[in-house]
Design a protein around this motif. Structure first.
Motif, PDB file in Angstrom:
ATOM      1  N   LYS A   6       0.844  -1.187   0.000  1.00 18.09           N
ATOM      2  CA  LYS A   6       0.000   0.000   0.000  1.00 18.09           C
ATOM      3  C   LYS A   6       0.885   1.246   0.000  1.00 18.09           C
ATOM      4  CE  LYS A   6      -3.787   2.444   0.595  1.00 18.09           C
ATOM      5  NZ  LYS A   6      -4.795   2.607  -0.455  1.00 18.09           N
ATOM      6  N   GLU A  55      -4.493   6.381  -3.388  1.00 21.97           N
ATOM      7  CA  GLU A  55      -4.674   7.393  -2.336  1.00 21.97           C
ATOM      8  C   GLU A  55      -3.578   8.438  -2.491  1.00 21.97           C
ATOM      9  OE1 GLU A  55      -5.494   7.810   2.460  1.00 21.97           O
ATOM     10  OE2 GLU A  55      -4.447   6.032   1.716  1.00 21.97           O
ATOM     11  N   ARG A  81     -13.269   8.157  -4.818  1.00 19.77           N
ATOM     12  CA  ARG A  81     -13.519   6.907  -4.094  1.00 19.77           C
ATOM     13  C   ARG A  81     -14.026   7.171  -2.681  1.00 19.77           C
ATOM     14  NH1 ARG A  81      -9.952   2.563  -6.072  1.00 19.77           N
ATOM     15  NH2 ARG A  81      -9.003   3.224  -8.027  1.00 19.77           N
ATOM     16  N   LYS A  82     -14.729   6.184  -2.139  1.00 18.52           N
ATOM     17  CA  LYS A  82     -15.160   6.269  -0.741  1.00 18.52           C
ATOM     18  C   LYS A  82     -13.978   6.074   0.192  1.00 18.52           C
ATOM     19  CE  LYS A  82     -19.925   4.706  -1.459  1.00 18.52           C
ATOM     20  NZ  LYS A  82     -20.937   3.669  -1.121  1.00 18.52           N
ATOM     21  N   ASN A  83     -13.069   5.184  -0.180  1.00 16.22           N
ATOM     22  CA  ASN A  83     -11.868   4.938   0.619  1.00 16.22           C
ATOM     23  C   ASN A  83     -10.640   5.327  -0.196  1.00 16.22           C
ATOM     24  OD1 ASN A  83     -13.282   3.718   2.849  1.00 16.22           O
ATOM     25  ND2 ASN A  83     -13.576   1.913   1.542  1.00 16.22           N
ATOM     26  N   GLY A  84      -9.751   6.096   0.414  1.00 19.84           N
ATOM     27  CA  GLY A  84      -8.580   6.576  -0.322  1.00 19.84           C
ATOM     28  C   GLY A  84      -8.962   7.712  -1.237  1.00 19.84           C
ATOM     29  N   HIS A 116      -3.178   8.762   9.439  1.00 16.87           N
ATOM     30  CA  HIS A 116      -4.423   8.006   9.299  1.00 16.87           C
ATOM     31  C   HIS A 116      -4.440   7.113   8.055  1.00 16.87           C
ATOM     32  CE1 HIS A 116      -6.453  11.290  11.931  1.00 16.87           C
ATOM     33  NE2 HIS A 116      -5.984  10.287  12.658  1.00 16.87           N
ATOM     34  N   SER A 117      -3.461   7.258   7.191  1.00 22.73           N
ATOM     35  CA  SER A 117      -3.366   6.380   6.026  1.00 22.73           C
ATOM     36  C   SER A 117      -2.858   5.016   6.458  1.00 22.73           C
ATOM     37  CB  SER A 117      -2.426   6.984   4.977  1.00 22.73           C
ATOM     38  OG  SER A 117      -2.158   6.053   3.955  1.00 22.73           O
ATOM     39  N   ASP A 118      -3.368   3.956   5.813  1.00 20.43           N
ATOM     40  CA  ASP A 118      -2.886   2.615   6.130  1.00 20.43           C
ATOM     41  C   ASP A 118      -1.719   2.207   5.234  1.00 20.43           C
ATOM     42  OD1 ASP A 118      -4.222   2.332   3.754  1.00 20.43           O
ATOM     43  OD2 ASP A 118      -5.488   0.652   4.379  1.00 20.43           O
TER      44      ASP A 118
END
Length: 374
Positions: A6, A55, A81-84, A116-118
């Motif tokens: 990621k 992201e 996107r909803k995520n990222g 907060h990013s994975d």
């Protein structure tokens, strides 16, 4: 394409604005128009999208209204996107941060976003280099070498004017950076930094925290230069086509270079398209008697006169009897009847009235500001 780990992308939209103050007076460096229909940020953001980075944070500072309008939700780059997805990060994002002076301070201002990013790794890049770059290969080289930081560079000729806005790497036989020259007074073939770096997220967070505690703000000076013996800073050599914007002349040259088929193929490879904001303009229109030679004409243009060795952005108009040579005519600009334009850069919405003669040179192109009437 997709990366094995990621990755968080961070793009600095305002860095290097001092090299082209004419073009960045009312916009960020990332918003500067290029190549007939693009903005400089399109190339960096498209590289990330093509490499599977989903992201991305775009760090802004000032004059970013046109950037917000251009990027929107990031739909054109498949980052709505909803995520990222795409995140616009204006200054003062952190309550304890202010208007940043350098890359480390800018990163400190977005520490919450990074935390907060994975993501496992962070790729940082600016908008002053126009190129097609596969970050999958950069990531693979970084992991294989066991580096703390990997910096992208290209071996190319550097003149004194460009060197004043360029970092140069000293590299040992193993590809490790052993010296960093910041804006040196040198010329010749050099290892030119392309201002793109990959680093693990934990290490970057540690550097940001340490930099804030010590009051340092420059990543190049305080990390790359001052601590190249402490950290293992490796290099990744970019072999493809690139242009680095270091002045209004280099901006002019970089655009003119796209009139070469070979350069266009290098910048726009079939497997890595460059995305940009879509405008539903009609196709370019060429009147009877119009003459166009070796030029890039964007959609929405109306050509009634002569255009040679030039780049016309969307909606530009060249009236009957006008001759435009070796010039860059930006969006919605109008060249009046019987004008003679040579080696000129017009910004957006410039109106040059009938029978005007404007002549610059390839070394000193004339620049006409946004919205001007002549």
């Amino acid at each position: 394409m997709s990366l094995n780990k990621k990755i968080l992308g961070v793009i600095f939209a305002n860095m290097h604005e001092d090299v082209v103050p004419e073009l960045t007076r009312q916009r960020t460096m990332g918003s500067v128009m290029f190549g007939g229909r693009y903005r400089l940020i399109d190339f960096t953001l498209s590289n990330m999208a093509n490499s599977g980075i989903d992201e991305v944070g775009v760090v802004t500072k000032s004059n970013y209204q046109s950037l917000l309008d251009h990027l929107g939700s990031g739909r054109e780059w498949d980052m709505s996107r909803k995520n990222g997805g795409l995140h616009l990060l204006p200054p003062f994002s952190n309550l304890t941060s202010g208007m940043y002076r350098g890359r480390l301070e800018a990163l400190y201002g977005i520490t919450d976003f990074i935390r907060h990013s994975d993501a496992d790794y962070v790729i940082m890049s600016d908008c002053d280099v126009v190129t097609s770059l596969d970050y999958n290969k950069l990531y693979d080289a970084h992991v294989k070498s066991g580096a703390d930081i990997t910096a992208v560079y290209a071996k190319s000729y550097l003149d004194l004017d460009a060197a004043a806005h360029t970092n140069v790497f000293g590299i040992d036989t193993d590809g490790r950076i052993n010296n960093v020259l910041i804006n040196p007074e040198i010329s010749g073939e050099c290892n030119i930094s392309l201002n793109t770096y990959i680093i693990s997220k934990p290490l970057l967070m540690s550097m940001i925290t340490d930099g804030a505690a010590k009051g340092v703000y420059s990543f190049a000076k305080s990390i790359l230069q001052a601590q190249c013996s402490r950290y293992k800073i490796m290099t990744y050599k970019h072999e493809g086509y690139f242009s680095k914007i270091t002045s209004i002349k280099s901006y002019y040259d970089a655009n003119m270079a796209l009139l070469s088929t070979e350069n266009r193929k290098g910048l726009f490879p079939d497997n890595a398209p460059v995305y940009t904001k879509i405008r539903d303009n009609p196709p370019a229109k060429f009147a009877i008697g119009a003459k166009v030679k070796n030029s890039l004409i964007a959609d929405g243009c109306i050509i009634e006169g002569t255009v040679e060795n030039s780049i016309l952005f969307r909606g530009a108009k060249v009236a009957k009897g006008a001759v435009v040579k070796d010039s860059i005519i930006m969006q919605d600009s109008i060249i009046g009847k019987n004008c003679s334009i040579s080696c000129v850069i017009t910004d957006k919405v410039v109106n040059i009235s009938d029978q005007k003669i404007l002549t610059g040179s390839a070394n000193y192109p004339i620049y006409i500001g946004k919205g001007a009437e002549i």
